[in-house]
Write a protein that holds these residues in place. Structure first.
Motif, PDB file in Angstrom:
ATOM      1  N   CYS A 202       0.859  -1.188   0.000  1.00 27.13           N
ATOM      2  CA  CYS A 202       0.000   0.000   0.000  1.00 27.13           C
ATOM      3  C   CYS A 202       0.902   1.247   0.000  1.00 27.13           C
ATOM      4  O   CYS A 202       1.796   1.364   0.839  1.00 27.13           O
ATOM      5  CB  CYS A 202      -0.894   0.002   1.252  1.00 27.13           C
ATOM      6  SG  CYS A 202      -1.711   1.588   1.556  1.00 27.13           S
ATOM      7  N   ASN A 204       0.212   4.075   0.845  1.00 29.79           N
ATOM      8  CA  ASN A 204      -0.110   4.958   1.965  1.00 29.79           C
ATOM      9  C   ASN A 204       0.499   4.456   3.276  1.00 29.79           C
ATOM     10  O   ASN A 204       1.199   5.190   3.962  1.00 29.79           O
ATOM     11  CB  ASN A 204      -1.635   5.070   2.094  1.00 29.79           C
ATOM     12  CG  ASN A 204      -2.052   6.141   3.074  1.00 29.79           C
ATOM     13  OD1 ASN A 204      -1.496   7.233   3.073  1.00 29.79           O
ATOM     14  ND2 ASN A 204      -3.008   5.823   3.925  1.00 29.79           N
ATOM     15  N   CYS A 205       0.252   3.179   3.603  1.00 24.71           N
ATOM     16  CA  CYS A 205       0.717   2.672   4.907  1.00 24.71           C
ATOM     17  C   CYS A 205       1.845   1.634   4.771  1.00 24.71           C
ATOM     18  O   CYS A 205       2.373   1.180   5.781  1.00 24.71           O
ATOM     19  CB  CYS A 205      -0.439   2.051   5.688  1.00 24.71           C
ATOM     20  SG  CYS A 205      -0.995   0.465   5.042  1.00 24.71           S
ATOM     21  N   VAL A 207       1.889  -1.432   4.010  1.00 26.04           N
ATOM     22  CA  VAL A 207       1.638  -2.837   4.357  1.00 26.04           C
ATOM     23  C   VAL A 207       1.761  -3.677   3.071  1.00 26.04           C
ATOM     24  O   VAL A 207       1.325  -3.275   1.991  1.00 26.04           O
ATOM     25  CB  VAL A 207       0.248  -3.010   5.036  1.00 26.04           C
ATOM     26  CG1 VAL A 207      -0.899  -2.893   4.039  1.00 26.04           C
ATOM     27  CG2 VAL A 207       0.163  -4.352   5.763  1.00 26.04           C
ATOM     28  N   CYS A 225      -7.589  -1.029   1.924  1.00 24.91           N
ATOM     29  CA  CYS A 225      -6.440  -1.476   2.722  1.00 24.91           C
ATOM     30  C   CYS A 225      -6.812  -1.424   4.215  1.00 24.91           C
ATOM     31  O   CYS A 225      -7.791  -0.786   4.604  1.00 24.91           O
ATOM     32  CB  CYS A 225      -5.252  -0.568   2.445  1.00 24.91           C
ATOM     33  SG  CYS A 225      -3.785  -0.971   3.399  1.00 24.91           S
ATOM     34  N   CYS A 227      -5.357   0.274   6.338  1.00 29.24           N
ATOM     35  CA  CYS A 227      -5.237   1.672   6.780  1.00 29.24           C
ATOM     36  C   CYS A 227      -6.484   2.465   6.387  1.00 29.24           C
ATOM     37  O   CYS A 227      -6.624   3.624   6.781  1.00 29.24           O
ATOM     38  CB  CYS A 227      -3.982   2.330   6.215  1.00 29.24           C
ATOM     39  SG  CYS A 227      -4.053   2.690   4.451  1.00 29.24           S
ATOM     40  N   CYS A 229      -7.532   3.141   3.140  1.00 34.96           N
ATOM     41  CA  CYS A 229      -7.602   3.733   1.806  1.00 34.96           C
ATOM     42  C   CYS A 229      -8.024   2.723   0.732  1.00 34.96           C
ATOM     43  O   CYS A 229      -7.886   1.518   0.890  1.00 34.96           O
ATOM     44  CB  CYS A 229      -6.279   4.392   1.450  1.00 34.96           C
ATOM     45  SG  CYS A 229      -5.001   3.222   1.087  1.00 34.96           S
TER      46      CYS A 229
END
Ligand SMILES: [Zn+2]
Length: 236
Positions: A202, A204-205, A207, A225, A227, A229
Motif C-alpha cells: 500500500c 499509503n501505509c 503494508v 487497505c 489503513c 484507503c
C-alpha cells in the motif's frame, strides 16, 4: 461471492483529480492565513513603534524636568550671591558660600544628566523613524498580500468548482455498495483516501499485499487497505 470491481484506470484518475482538488483548496485556504500573518506582523511593528514613541516622550519629559530644575537652581544661586554681598558676618558669609558651592556642584551634575538625556533623545528619535518605516513596510506588505490573494481568488474558485465536477464525474465509476465507505474515508483522509500500490505494498501505509490480492486488484476488484484507503494498481 460476487466481486465488486471497477473499470481499469478509473481509480487512478479519481485519485489524481482528488489530489488536484485538494491542492487548489489548500491554496484557497492559504490566502486568508497569509493575510492573517501579515496583519499580525503589522500589529507587532505598530506596537514596537508605540513603545518607542512612549520612550521618546518620557525622555523629553525627563529632559524638560531637569532643565526646569537647572533654571530653579540657577535662580537660587543668584539669590544666594546677592545675599553674599550683604552678609553681616563671616559665619553667614561662609554658610552662603558653602550653599553656593553645593548648588553649583549640583547644577554641574544636572547639566551632565541633561546632555546625556538629550543624546538619548536623539538616539530614540532615530529608532522611532526606523520603526515608522517598518510599520509602513509591513502595511504595504499586507496590502500587497491582500491584492494578490484577491487577484487569485476568482481563478482558484473556478478551478475548484471545475475539479469538484470532474471528481464527481470520476466517482460515478464506484460501485454503489462501496460509495458510503469511500465517502467516510474521503472525509477523514482527504486525497489520501485513495492509494496506488507501490512495490507490492500500500503506497499509503506500506503494508505488504499478498500475491492473491495483487491479482485481484489487477483484475479491478475494489479493495480497501487495512489503513482504510482505497487501493488501485497504478499501471492499470
Ligand atoms: Zn494502507
Amino acid at each position: 461471492m460476487r466481486m465488486t470491481t471497477v473499470k481499469p484506470g478509473g481509480l487512478k484518475t479519481l485519485h489524481e483529480l482528488r489530489q488536484r482538488l485538494a491542492a487548489v483548496q489548500e491554496e484557497m485556504a492559504r490566502g486568508p492565513r497569509q493575510i492573517q500573518a501579515r496583519k499580525t506582523a503589522l500589529k507587532k511593528k505598530q506596537d514596537e513603534l508605540e513603545q518607542k514613541r512612549q520612550a521618546l516622550k518620557q525622555l523629553k519629559m525627563t529632559a524638560d524636568q531637569k532643565n526646569l530644575q537647572l533654571k530653579t537652581n540657577e535662580a537660587k544661586i543668584n539669590d544666594l550671591r546677592a545675599k553674599l554681598n550683604s552678609a553681616g558676618s563671616n559665619r553667614e558669609y561662609e554658610i552662603l558660600t558653602g550653599q553656593i558651592d553645593a548648588d553649583t556642584m549640583a547644577n554641574s551634575v544636572l547639566e551632565d544628566e541633561i546632555l546625556e538625556t538629550l543624546s538619548r533623545v536623539d538616539l530614540v528619535q532615530v529608532e522611532v523613524k526606523t520603526a515608522e518605516q517598518d510599520v509602513k513596510a509591513a502595511d504595504e506588505a499586507l496590502a500587497k498580500t491582500e491584492r494578490d490573494v484577491k487577484a487569485a481568488e476568482e481563478g482558484l474558485k473556478q478551478q475548484s468548482t471545475a475539479l469538484a465536477a470532474e471528481v464527481a464525474q470520476a466517482e460515478t465509476i464506484l460501485p454503489p455498495e462501496v460509495v458510503l465507505q469511500y465517502r467516510r474515508i474521503v472525509q477523514s483522509m482527504g486525497p489520501d483516501a485513495l492509494s496506488a500500490v507501490e512495490n507490492k505494498a500500500c503506497g499509503n501505509c506500506r503494508v505488504q499485499l499478498t500475491a492473491q490480492k495483487l491479482i485481484e486488484l489487477g483484475s479491478g476488484k475494489i479493495f480497501f487497505c487495512t489503513c482504510g484507503c482505497l487501493l488501485y494498481m497504478p499501471n492499470k
